[in-house]
Design a protein around this motif. Sequence first.
Motif, mmCIF file in Angstrom:
data_model
loop_
_atom_site.group_PDB
_atom_site.id
_atom_site.type_symbol
_atom_site.label_atom_id
_atom_site.label_comp_id
_atom_site.label_asym_id
_atom_site.label_seq_id
_atom_site.Cartn_x
_atom_site.Cartn_y
_atom_site.Cartn_z
ATOM 1 N N ALA A 234 0.830 -1.209 0.000
ATOM 2 C CA ALA A 234 0.000 0.000 0.000
ATOM 3 C C ALA A 234 0.864 1.257 0.000
ATOM 4 O O ALA A 234 0.592 2.220 -0.740
ATOM 5 N N ASP A 235 1.920 1.272 0.816
ATOM 6 C CA ASP A 235 2.817 2.436 0.847
ATOM 7 C C ASP A 235 3.538 2.610 -0.488
ATOM 8 O O ASP A 235 3.707 3.739 -0.979
ATOM 9 N N THR A 236 3.987 1.498 -1.081
ATOM 10 C CA THR A 236 4.690 1.567 -2.364
ATOM 11 C C THR A 236 3.779 2.092 -3.465
ATOM 12 O O THR A 236 4.179 2.934 -4.278
ATOM 13 N N ALA A 237 2.545 1.580 -3.496
ATOM 14 C CA ALA A 237 1.594 2.033 -4.516
ATOM 15 C C ALA A 237 1.269 3.514 -4.334
ATOM 16 O O ALA A 237 1.120 4.257 -5.322
ATOM 17 N N ARG A 238 1.178 3.951 -3.106
ATOM 18 C CA ARG A 238 0.885 5.357 -2.854
ATOM 19 C C ARG A 238 2.047 6.247 -3.310
ATOM 20 O O ARG A 238 1.829 7.327 -3.877
ATOM 21 N N GLU A 239 3.282 5.789 -3.091
ATOM 22 C CA GLU A 239 4.445 6.565 -3.537
ATOM 23 C C GLU A 239 4.511 6.637 -5.063
ATOM 24 O O GLU A 239 4.871 7.675 -5.630
ATOM 25 N N GLU A 240 4.184 5.542 -5.730
ATOM 26 C CA GLU A 240 4.170 5.561 -7.197
ATOM 27 C C GLU A 240 3.150 6.569 -7.709
ATOM 28 O O GLU A 240 3.423 7.319 -8.650
ATOM 29 N N LEU A 241 1.988 6.596 -7.097
ATOM 30 C CA LEU A 241 0.972 7.566 -7.495
ATOM 31 C C LEU A 241 1.451 8.992 -7.215
ATOM 32 O O LEU A 241 1.255 9.896 -8.045
ATOM 33 N N ALA A 242 2.101 9.204 -6.079
ATOM 34 C CA ALA A 242 2.587 10.540 -5.744
ATOM 35 C C ALA A 242 3.630 11.024 -6.748
ATOM 36 O O ALA A 242 3.658 12.212 -7.107
ATOM 37 N N ARG A 243 4.480 10.121 -7.238
ATOM 38 C CA ARG A 243 5.480 10.515 -8.246
ATOM 39 C C ARG A 243 4.806 10.972 -9.526
ATOM 40 O O ARG A 243 5.199 11.979 -10.125
ATOM 41 N N LEU A 244 3.810 10.239 -9.956
ATOM 42 C CA LEU A 244 3.117 10.616 -11.183
ATOM 43 C C LEU A 244 2.358 11.933 -11.022
ATOM 44 O O LEU A 244 2.235 12.707 -11.969
ATOM 45 N N LEU A 245 1.863 12.179 -9.822
ATOM 46 C CA LEU A 245 1.140 13.425 -9.563
ATOM 47 C C LEU A 245 2.081 14.597 -9.346
ATOM 48 O O LEU A 245 1.630 15.742 -9.289
ATOM 49 N N GLY A 246 3.377 14.338 -9.208
ATOM 50 C CA GLY A 246 4.335 15.412 -8.989
ATOM 51 C C GLY A 246 4.245 16.024 -7.612
ATOM 52 O O GLY A 246 4.518 17.217 -7.447
ATOM 53 N N LEU A 247 3.890 15.213 -6.600
ATOM 54 C CA LEU A 247 3.689 15.732 -5.252
ATOM 55 C C LEU A 247 4.909 15.470 -4.381
ATOM 56 O O LEU A 247 5.622 14.483 -4.564
ATOM 57 N N TRP A 248 5.123 16.355 -3.406
ATOM 58 C CA TRP A 248 6.203 16.201 -2.445
ATOM 59 C C TRP A 248 5.891 17.063 -1.238
ATOM 60 O O TRP A 248 4.998 17.913 -1.271
ATOM 61 N N GLY A 249 6.644 16.824 -0.161
ATOM 62 C CA GLY A 249 6.472 17.632 1.041
ATOM 63 C C GLY A 249 5.088 17.476 1.658
ATOM 64 O O GLY A 249 4.529 16.380 1.716
#
Length: 458
Positions: A234-249
């Motif tokens: 679940a954490d890995t999938a969420r990080e992959e989605l965050a990368r595609l969305l260009g999110l950080w911080g």
Amino acid sequence: MNSLTRPGLRRLAVAASAAFLAGCASLSRDGGTDDVARMTQERIAQPAPWKRDQAAEATQSEVKAVLSKPIGADAAVHLALLNNQGLQASLAELGVAEADFVRAGRLPNPGFSFGRIRGGSETEIDRSLSFDLAALLTMPARSGIESRRFEQAKLQAAMQAVRLAADTRKAWYVAVAAAQASTFAGQVLGAAEAAAELAARMQAAGNWSALDAARERAFYQDAVTQQAQARLLADTAREELARLLGLWGPSLDFTLPDRLPDLPAQARAPANAEADALSQRLDVLVARHDAQATAQALGLAKTTRFINVFDAGYANKSTTGAPRENGYEVSLELPLFDWGGARLARAQASYMAAVHRTGDVAVKARSEVRQAYASYRTAYDIARHYRDDIVPLRKQIADEVLLRYNGMLASTFELLAESREQLAAVNAAIAAQRDFWIADTNLQFAMNGGTTDARSAQ
């Protein structure tokens, strides 16, 4: 003599007029991004906006508005198109292709040379103004070639946007499904912990064998491991989605829905899927534009086969004590060693390679659409089978075991074991539902974007 020179002069005048009009080409306001937005809108119902510097503050406000509530699949795609830095870089690079196109349509700069020689009491000064006539005559053709390349660059940018949308949508489905699976893994762990604790108490009271108690403890330990793995997924999938969305911080604290969307009432019908793919798939359009641009380049290569450098210009010469001498000069590269045959053969080979690449892309497009639909239909049938048959049957069995337990006809361990089986069936149904939505996304990308791997749904 006049009858021979006048047609040539007229042709030269027409070519010069066309070149002059082409020389008026200028950079557009949007750099081609409006066309990219239109193409993505037609294929995924969302545009790919270019985040200009002056609109950065408005863009960030829009990003915050999307993140202020649970992000759905469509909202995730919108956020990725707006905020993904890789896509924004590709849209900005369209300006390079447009600059090449505009430059090809500009009149070539004239050349000026000046020379001064002094010997004794005499000074000799040479002045000349030259112009590249070959570049002038071939400017319309070169401008057409760069125009096609600019169009091809826009198609490639649109294809990247459509691919990003598909990747984002699939990542969203995976992230939501992984979060659901992690929740159910926690419920399985709770049931296993209760069973292990009960078994230990019954063994201590002498009502349960050591073997049965060890089995319950082993199942509990397996459940602990499975929950940790589910949480990591679940954490890995969420990080992959965050990368595609260009999110950080702080933006990483976004929320997702608790469950996947329901299955549609009916599966899609194939209809004219192959024909539609050939008419709107962006990689097919890119291949066609490449073949057309190569064909046009072949025509230019034939035109300039023997003329590599052709300059004409005005020249004058003045010498001390003598009247100024005026005239003109023409420089022409003589094809004594290189007759242009190699260049022509290269252009012809490039054109044939482009034609065959276009045919190869078309064959693959047809096959990929058929394969994507087969995966889509199978995933739909499996997900519906879990929803309509397996999960209801497991619930019915669990209810029956509960009735038997209430009537003192089934033990606590039978009730817990059946609860675990029901949770496992629900977890498998979630995975099947996730695979269906991924297959649906792959089918849409196969119809509109380009190459996709239907096995990615597995």
